[in-house]
Design an enzyme around this catalytic site. Sequence first.
Site, PDB file in Angstrom:
ATOM      1  N   SER A  21       0.801  -1.228   0.000  1.00  0.00           N
ATOM      2  CA  SER A  21       0.000   0.000   0.000  1.00  0.00           C
ATOM      3  C   SER A  21       0.833   1.277   0.000  1.00  0.00           C
ATOM      4  O   SER A  21       0.312   2.343  -0.291  1.00  0.00           O
ATOM      5  CB  SER A  21      -0.964   0.016   1.184  1.00  0.00           C
ATOM      6  OG  SER A  21      -0.263   0.213   2.395  1.00  0.00           O
ATOM      7  N   LYS A  25       0.886   4.662   6.803  1.00  0.00           N
ATOM      8  CA  LYS A  25       0.261   5.487   5.760  1.00  0.00           C
ATOM      9  C   LYS A  25       0.852   6.896   5.822  1.00  0.00           C
ATOM     10  O   LYS A  25       1.560   7.260   6.745  1.00  0.00           O
ATOM     11  CB  LYS A  25      -1.258   5.579   5.948  1.00  0.00           C
ATOM     12  CG  LYS A  25      -1.982   4.249   6.007  1.00  0.00           C
ATOM     13  CD  LYS A  25      -1.971   3.512   4.704  1.00  0.00           C
ATOM     14  CE  LYS A  25      -2.661   2.158   4.879  1.00  0.00           C
ATOM     15  NZ  LYS A  25      -2.417   1.264   3.782  1.00  0.00           N
TER      16      LYS A  25
END
Length: 186
Positions: free
Chosen positions: A42, A83
């Site tokens: 990701s 993230k």
Amino acid sequence: MEQSKRKKNEIWEWIKAFLIAIGLAIIIRQFFFAPIIVDGFSMKPTLEDHDRMIVNKFSYKFGSPERFDIIVFQAPEGRDYIKRVIGLPGDRIEYKNDVLYINGKPYDEPYLEEFKKAELSGPLTFSFTLEDVIGRETVPEGHVFVMGDNRRFSKDSRHIGAVPFDKILGKTSFVFWPFEDIGFVK
């Protein structure tokens, strides 16, 4: 007799040194720095699956996350996610034609250039507004809006909502393994 006593003192000194070292390691890992392994794709191209990084747990004790920091936080299902901070409290976030707009102003995202140059069918980041994905016009106070750099394959704030400050474990920017990737990332 005295030699036996000296031997016992020496053993006791080694045991104390060992216990102090273990105690310091636990304190450092619990409150200051901890290793983490990137699990998944990701954050590509910035981070690779199985990169090993150091989380600075102390970074937000006296400050707040900044836009584009890479953070580690505890996600709703109890896993730790890595993230990038896109939106700060009070920000209006929108993606339109693969361009990030924060409070109506377009922002460059140089960390996405490698993916944007690749032959993609369609945009890297599909268009959305903050209200579309979290049901609010602005990022709530005490929260951040995060996204993975691999926008098409990232479970992030678009799916789990804004991340509360108290779920942020720390900031990470240093890869220590694999050896050829050692260094700071942005």
